[in-house]
Write a protein that holds these residues in place. Sequence first.
Motif: not given
Length: 359
Positions: A296-297, A301-302, A304
Amino acid sequence: MPFDIAPDDIVATHDEAAANERPPLLVLEPLLAFLDEHGLGDGEPQIAPIGDGHSNATYLFERGGARFVLRRPPRPPIPPSANDMLREARVLSGLHGRARVPQVLAVCEDTDVIGAPFYVMEMVEGWVVTSAMPEPLDTPEQRRATAFELIDALVEIHGVDWRAAGLEGFGKPDGYLERQLRRFLGLWDHNKTREIPAVENVGAWLKDNLPDSPAATIVHGDYRLGNVLLAPQSPARIAAVLDWEMSTIGDPLADLGYFCTLYVERDDPRVGKFELSSVTREEGWPTRAELVARYEERSGRSMTDIRWYQTLALWKSIVFMEGNFKRASAGMSDDPYLAAFGDGVVELADRAEALTRGE
């Protein structure tokens, strides 16, 4: 003949190939003519198999001072939508210089040469890790660094502009998850040898809980520790990402979910022969949560709904395994590893259904 593998089983002359009941995987004279045409060494080759050979067949060639790798599908019949060497060569060619992949040296579409399409790529020095880390990387610090390198290499792949890489039309960027569900439901109908309600139940759960996808990227489709080459010396570095037969354009989080599904932590339950690499149980390897946070970092993008993506990955593996079990049961494969998938399919289907319940 100076082969390191049995000529009557893998490599044969043209006359031997015509006489064999089982077609060889490499036919000598037309193959050597193809290699000569593309300047890939000269003279008689030394040939050795690479990997376990459960899917595509991969061979190391040493010929006139040249070293390279040839990759082709298994013996027929080949499962639908699988083992596409031309597709794999195309994505490698597009990614070369943009991500950590071997360079494609030659591609052969003519099935008259060895009986199937194939391609030749450069030989990249490195370690394939399954049960043990190489000695230079076998410390807690280097194990941790290896895990983060795996994530960073995946972020690089997902960061490639696939249109600029010449991969327009390689896959459909929209509706990837919906197509995955339709495709694998169809494959299940084609592959299944018995009724397993858990497989149907998981498919329905996936459809009812479909997440929203981020912008489409190149998707590897089988991204895991066993499909990369680690550079021979420390510090830990991914030298090349291999085995692109399942690649497409789609949802990048499918790769991350698949990676996390096959990545085991120290205290995870044992899954026997379906645990493809237990090395990540050792001291130093990060948790799945740490690896997701790293992704994510680095990617922006997360993740979800990791449970949904992990369930998808497990469900797809079940469908493929049932197909392999069907081939082995029908006598279309002599690989005892595939014949052992019968009970394993049911076991993994139960695990996938439990995952849909959050267990």
